[in-house]
Design an enzyme around this catalytic site. Structure first.
Site, PDB file in Angstrom:
ATOM      1  N   SER A  65       0.826  -1.209   0.000  1.00  0.00           N
ATOM      2  CA  SER A  65       0.000   0.000   0.000  1.00  0.00           C
ATOM      3  C   SER A  65       0.855   1.251   0.000  1.00  0.00           C
ATOM      4  O   SER A  65       1.469   1.571  -0.998  1.00  0.00           O
ATOM      5  CB  SER A  65      -1.050   0.020   1.102  1.00  0.00           C
ATOM      6  N   HIS A  70       4.562  14.138   6.563  1.00  0.00           N
ATOM      7  CA  HIS A  70       4.530  15.591   6.377  1.00  0.00           C
ATOM      8  C   HIS A  70       5.193  16.203   7.604  1.00  0.00           C
ATOM      9  O   HIS A  70       4.805  15.884   8.732  1.00  0.00           O
ATOM     10  CB  HIS A  70       3.091  16.104   6.262  1.00  0.00           C
ATOM     11  N   CYS A  85      -1.721  -3.684   3.570  1.00  0.00           N
ATOM     12  CA  CYS A  85      -2.679  -4.780   3.522  1.00  0.00           C
ATOM     13  C   CYS A  85      -1.957  -6.062   3.899  1.00  0.00           C
ATOM     14  O   CYS A  85      -0.798  -6.269   3.556  1.00  0.00           O
ATOM     15  CB  CYS A  85      -3.343  -4.882   2.149  1.00  0.00           C
TER      16      CYS A  85
END
Length: 129
Positions: A65, A70, A85
């Site tokens: 995935s 940030h 996943c």
């Protein structure tokens, strides 16, 4: 294919502002951590902001995935988002603590995701305010 996954977020406060501005160091840390944790990195991208707080945003596309982060150096804060996943993504937790140091505060939350996950009724219609 089983669509079960783990979606973990880390909110880290008290991090060194210089580190949160250092795009190459952040990139290398996350790439190394993902590879050591046996995730398959398909591609990656980072962006260093020139204005404002000079933060950095990064994204790693995984066959499992993704990981994104940030930074907000002016607030000594970094948010990290990992969705995988199949396998639990907490294997990167120790590396995060070591990299950012013992002086930081780390809050971690994990959601179970997938079509067969039972979501409590009070959470189903929750919205951000």
């Amino acid at each position: 294919m089983d669509d079960f996954g783990y979606h973990t977020i880390w909110d880290i406060t008290g991090a060194d502002a210089r580190l949160l501005k250092d795009a190459p160091a952040l990139h290398d840390f996350f790439l190394d951590t993902l590879e050591r944790s046996r995730f398959t990195v398909l591609d990656h991208l980072t962006h260093k902001f020139d204005a404002g707080g000079e933060g950095v945003t990064g994204l790693y596309l995984l066959s499992e995935s993704h990981l994104s982060y940030h930074t907000y150096p002016e607030n000594h804060y970094i948010s990290i988002d990992v969705y995988t996943c199949g396998s639990n993504n907490m294997s990167i937790n120790e590396g995060i603590q070591l990299f950012f140091g013992s002086d930081v505060q780390i809050a971690t939350r994990t959601l179970l995701r997938g079509s067969n996950v039972i979501i409590p009724e009070e959470v189903q219609n929750e919205t951000c305010q």
